[in-house]
Design an enzyme around this catalytic site. Structure first.
Site, PDB file in Angstrom:
ATOM      1  N   LYS A   7      -9.276 -12.615 -16.812  1.00 59.20           N
ATOM      2  CA  LYS A   7      -9.410 -12.884 -18.240  1.00 59.20           C
ATOM      3  C   LYS A   7      -8.680 -14.155 -18.676  1.00 59.20           C
ATOM      4  O   LYS A   7      -9.220 -14.951 -19.460  1.00 59.20           O
ATOM      5  CB  LYS A   7      -8.885 -11.684 -19.030  1.00 59.20           C
ATOM      6  CG  LYS A   7      -8.938 -11.853 -20.548  1.00 59.20           C
ATOM      7  CD  LYS A   7     -10.335 -11.699 -21.103  1.00 59.20           C
ATOM      8  CE  LYS A   7     -10.714 -10.237 -21.167  1.00 59.20           C
ATOM      9  NZ  LYS A   7     -12.008 -10.018 -21.863  1.00 59.20           N
ATOM     10  N   ASP A  61     -15.607 -12.977 -23.024  1.00 59.50           N
ATOM     11  CA  ASP A  61     -16.275 -13.053 -21.727  1.00 59.50           C
ATOM     12  C   ASP A  61     -17.722 -13.538 -21.868  1.00 59.50           C
ATOM     13  O   ASP A  61     -18.134 -14.508 -21.232  1.00 59.50           O
ATOM     14  CB  ASP A  61     -16.253 -11.696 -21.029  1.00 59.50           C
ATOM     15  CG  ASP A  61     -14.851 -11.131 -20.900  1.00 59.50           C
ATOM     16  OD1 ASP A  61     -13.896 -11.930 -20.912  1.00 59.50           O
ATOM     17  OD2 ASP A  61     -14.711  -9.894 -20.829  1.00 59.50           O
ATOM     18  N   SER A  62     -18.496 -12.848 -22.690  1.00 58.83           N
ATOM     19  CA  SER A  62     -19.895 -13.242 -22.848  1.00 58.83           C
ATOM     20  C   SER A  62     -20.004 -14.585 -23.556  1.00 58.83           C
ATOM     21  O   SER A  62     -20.909 -15.373 -23.280  1.00 58.83           O
ATOM     22  CB  SER A  62     -20.677 -12.171 -23.616  1.00 58.83           C
ATOM     23  OG  SER A  62     -20.173 -12.006 -24.926  1.00 58.83           O
ATOM     24  N   CYS A  97       5.272  -6.073   1.752  1.00 61.67           N
ATOM     25  CA  CYS A  97       5.565  -4.642   1.748  1.00 61.67           C
ATOM     26  C   CYS A  97       4.822  -3.933   2.891  1.00 61.67           C
ATOM     27  O   CYS A  97       5.130  -4.135   4.045  1.00 61.67           O
ATOM     28  CB  CYS A  97       5.246  -4.042   0.374  1.00 61.67           C
ATOM     29  SG  CYS A  97       5.928  -2.385   0.122  1.00 61.67           S
ATOM     30  N   TYR A  98       3.812  -3.105   2.596  1.00 62.27           N
ATOM     31  CA  TYR A  98       3.071  -2.424   3.655  1.00 62.27           C
ATOM     32  C   TYR A  98       2.435  -3.437   4.607  1.00 62.27           C
ATOM     33  O   TYR A  98       2.421  -3.243   5.827  1.00 62.27           O
ATOM     34  CB  TYR A  98       2.004  -1.519   3.043  1.00 62.27           C
ATOM     35  CG  TYR A  98       1.216  -0.700   4.045  1.00 62.27           C
ATOM     36  CD1 TYR A  98       1.702   0.507   4.519  1.00 62.27           C
ATOM     37  CD2 TYR A  98      -0.016  -1.149   4.524  1.00 62.27           C
ATOM     38  CE1 TYR A  98       0.977   1.263   5.448  1.00 62.27           C
ATOM     39  CE2 TYR A  98      -0.747  -0.416   5.448  1.00 62.27           C
ATOM     40  CZ  TYR A  98      -0.236   0.797   5.906  1.00 62.27           C
ATOM     41  OH  TYR A  98      -0.943   1.529   6.827  1.00 62.27           O
ATOM     42  N   GLU A 129       4.711 -10.819  -5.948  1.00 57.14           N
ATOM     43  CA  GLU A 129       3.702 -10.962  -7.007  1.00 57.14           C
ATOM     44  C   GLU A 129       4.145 -10.365  -8.327  1.00 57.14           C
ATOM     45  O   GLU A 129       3.569 -10.668  -9.385  1.00 57.14           O
ATOM     46  CB  GLU A 129       2.380 -10.327  -6.555  1.00 57.14           C
ATOM     47  CG  GLU A 129       2.331  -8.795  -6.557  1.00 57.14           C
ATOM     48  CD  GLU A 129       2.921  -8.153  -5.308  1.00 57.14           C
ATOM     49  OE1 GLU A 129       2.660  -6.961  -5.080  1.00 57.14           O
ATOM     50  OE2 GLU A 129       3.623  -8.851  -4.552  1.00 57.14           O
ATOM     51  N   HIS A 140       8.068  -7.312  -3.330  1.00 59.53           N
ATOM     52  CA  HIS A 140       6.805  -7.676  -3.977  1.00 59.53           C
ATOM     53  C   HIS A 140       6.981  -8.986  -4.749  1.00 59.53           C
ATOM     54  O   HIS A 140       7.368  -8.980  -5.911  1.00 59.53           O
ATOM     55  CB  HIS A 140       6.347  -6.572  -4.926  1.00 59.53           C
ATOM     56  CG  HIS A 140       5.804  -5.362  -4.230  1.00 59.53           C
ATOM     57  ND1 HIS A 140       4.473  -5.233  -3.905  1.00 59.53           N
ATOM     58  CD2 HIS A 140       6.424  -4.243  -3.772  1.00 59.53           C
ATOM     59  CE1 HIS A 140       4.286  -4.070  -3.278  1.00 59.53           C
ATOM     60  NE2 HIS A 140       5.459  -3.451  -3.187  1.00 59.53           N
ATOM     61  N   GLY A 185       0.832  -1.191   0.000  1.00 59.63           N
ATOM     62  CA  GLY A 185       0.000   0.000   0.000  1.00 59.63           C
ATOM     63  C   GLY A 185       0.868   1.243   0.000  1.00 59.63           C
ATOM     64  O   GLY A 185       2.070   1.167   0.302  1.00 59.63           O
TER      65      GLY A 185
END
Length: 533
Positions: free
Chosen positions: A388, A240-241, A94-95, A184, A182, A67
């Site tokens: 996605k 997506d749809s 991190c934060y 990630e 980080h 953050g």
């Protein structure tokens, strides 16, 4: 594994999720994705969540995100002190690492030594669970101005950097862990290994969440929700749809009718692709509605992006309501109303629309923040918790053709949010022509697989002086926005070959009347979004 077994496995993962606590990080969504890449289901929750609420979710683990704040500043985001006393395996990043250190009796200070970007890290206690299987010297991605200068009592210091004496710590007995960097972010050399070590070795969570399990679980959920009722799906032609419709079709078969709304905001050839490719691939019933005049009329005079999105979302629903009435009328045998509407809503749509995670409302997606309050349908959203790339994997698992599953993203509001200014018929025709040229040249250059998407934007309220046909012109600029991304939450601009950019520019300025300038958007996300509106 049987379908019932797969559904049970997926349900088990979702019943015991890993909670990603969001302290306002740019990358909370990325953490959630990395957890899922490790085969574990994750959810994002706000830092204001109480210990009782955490316990009620029965999580298998917790990850505290980074953050932008300082933990010792008044009003900075904090965590209910009871959360770390629940006995749930927790990883601070991190934060989140600093919040954990401070709450448990460690010390955080502003040392004046900032670390941003690629940073060398040295393991000081090799062999710990969190950093096992990693070299003593490695590169990690840092982004901090404060540092943990003293670990909590009973914690082992696992790593340090040149400016940060406590860059990682652990208490295996309490299953509490933290890193200053980080993991990630893929710039962290062994970042995913850190996350997987925490999930599988420290927290003991099995890697049993995958696309096959999701399909089985969602099919069961859809059947339970819909029963014998009729369902319509707003099919846009996008992945997506298309995947949402395929899931519902697998669950309830002919109870589903897909409705394709031609709202006049489509790219060239879009309608034909939907009517031919999707129906051929699935055999689903498709009804096409011409609604261009309705949408353009509602958008007349509107320039504000949020208002555009909300108008388009509202008109979609009004169109589906019309379709509902017509479909019921044609089925005089039962005349039951169609109560369910399928949407291809994704997790990033929910997050960016301020969907309850404490994240700021970046923009209202037409299918989330843009829905009217008097909605007459019960929504069926089987992809609402997915990213996605996960949706594409499910589409392939369902057997949808690559022309659909691999299709580059295109927003539901269509070209309506790629015209900066009022949306009119003439402006749409101009943008459609420019977009078709850009897509054709990117395909001809073999670049479709290298970019996430390439929005083509018309700056309708901007004009610039040019020289065309030996005379002065006063035309509109067209913006090319090629981006690379994995999940649309973060993105970088794609470095296209200059020759390809030159061809696109030359063709657009020569062939599209009213355009005399083509520019390239080289902004990453953040700070920019992928779409201009």
């Amino acid at each position: 594994m049987t379908a019932a077994g797969a559904a049970a496995a997926a349900a088990g993962s979702e019943a015991h999720p890993v909670l990603v606590v969001d302290f306002g990080a740019q990358y909370a969504q990325l953490i959630a994705r990395r957890v899922r890449e490790a085969g574990v289901y994750s959810e994002i929750v706000p830092h204001t969540i109480s210990a009782a609420e955490v316990a009620a979710k029965n999580p298998a683990g917790i990850v505290l995100s980074g953050g932008p704040s300082s933990v010792y500043e008044p009003g900075s985001p904090d965590l209910d002190h009871g959360v770390l006393q629940l006995g749930i395996p927790t990883l601070g990043i991190c934060y989140g690492f600093q919040v954990m250190a401070r709450q448990l009796g460690g010390e955080v200070a502003k040392t004046g030594a900032r670390e941003y970007g690629s940073t060398g890290v040295r393991l000081t206690a090799p062999g710990g669970v969190l950093l096992s299987g990693q070299p003593e010297e490695q590169t990690a991605w840092m982004s901090h101005g404060d540092s943990v200068v003293k670990a909590p009592e009973g914690f082992d210091v696992l790593a340090a950097s040149e400016s940060t004496p406590v860059a990682a710590f652990a208490s295996d007995a309490r299953k509490l862990y933290g890193v200053q960097w980080h993991p990630e972010v893929k710039h962290s050399q062994f970042g995913q290994r850190v996350i997987e070590n925490f999930l599988h070795d420290a927290a003991g969570i099995a890697a049993d969440w995958n696309s096959g399990n999701v399909i089985a679980e969602q099919v069961e959920k859809i059947r339970a929700q819909v029963g014998g009722g009729k369902v319509i799906c707003g099919l846009s032609g996008g992945v997506d749809s298309a995947v949402a419709a395929a899931l519902v079709h697998k669950a309830v078969g002919d109870q589903l009718v897909c409705v394709f709304v031609d709202h006049g905001l489509l790219r060239a050839g879009e309608r034909e692709q939907v009517e031919q490719d999707y129906v051929a691939a699935t055999g689903v019933r498709l009804v096409t509605i011409d609604a261009a005049e309705q949408f353009l009329g509602a958008l007349a005079g509107v320039t504000d992006p949020e208002q555009k999105r909300k108008i388009i979302g509202r008109e979609f629903i009004r169109t589906f309501e019309t379709a509902q009435a017509e479909l019921v009328a044609e089925s005089a045998a039962d005349g039951d109303p169609i109560a369910f509407l399928v949407q291809g809503t994704l997790y990033p749509d929910v997050v960016e629309s301020g969907g309850g995670t404490g994240t700021a409302n970046i923009k209202s997606h037409h299918n989330v923040g843009g829905l009217p309050e008097d909605l007459q349908f019960e929504l069926v959203e089987p992809l609402r918790t997915l990213f996605k790339d996960e949706v594409r994997a499910i589409g392939r698992e369902l057997g949808l053709p690559e022309v659909i599953v691999g299709r580059q993203p295109f927003p539901g509001p269509g070209l309506g949010i790629r015209i900066v200014g009022e949306v009119t018929f003439d402006r749409l025709e101009l943008l459609r022509h420019a977009d078709a040229i850009a897509r054709a040249e990117l395909t001809a250059a073999g670049l479709d697989g290298e970019i996430w998407q390439c929005p083509v934007v018309l700056l309708a309220d901007v004009r610039s002086v040019g020289v065309q046909g030996d005379g002065r012109s006063y035309g509109h600029p067209i913006v090319l926005r090629p981006v690379s991304s994995e999940d649309a939450m973060t993105a970088d601009w794609t470095r296209l070959p200059y020759d390809t950019l030159a061809k696109i520019s030359t063709r657009i300025t020569n062939e599209v009347a009213g355009v005399n300038r083509v520019v390239l958007d080289v902004t990453s996300k953040p700070p920019g979004t992928i779409e201009w509106e």
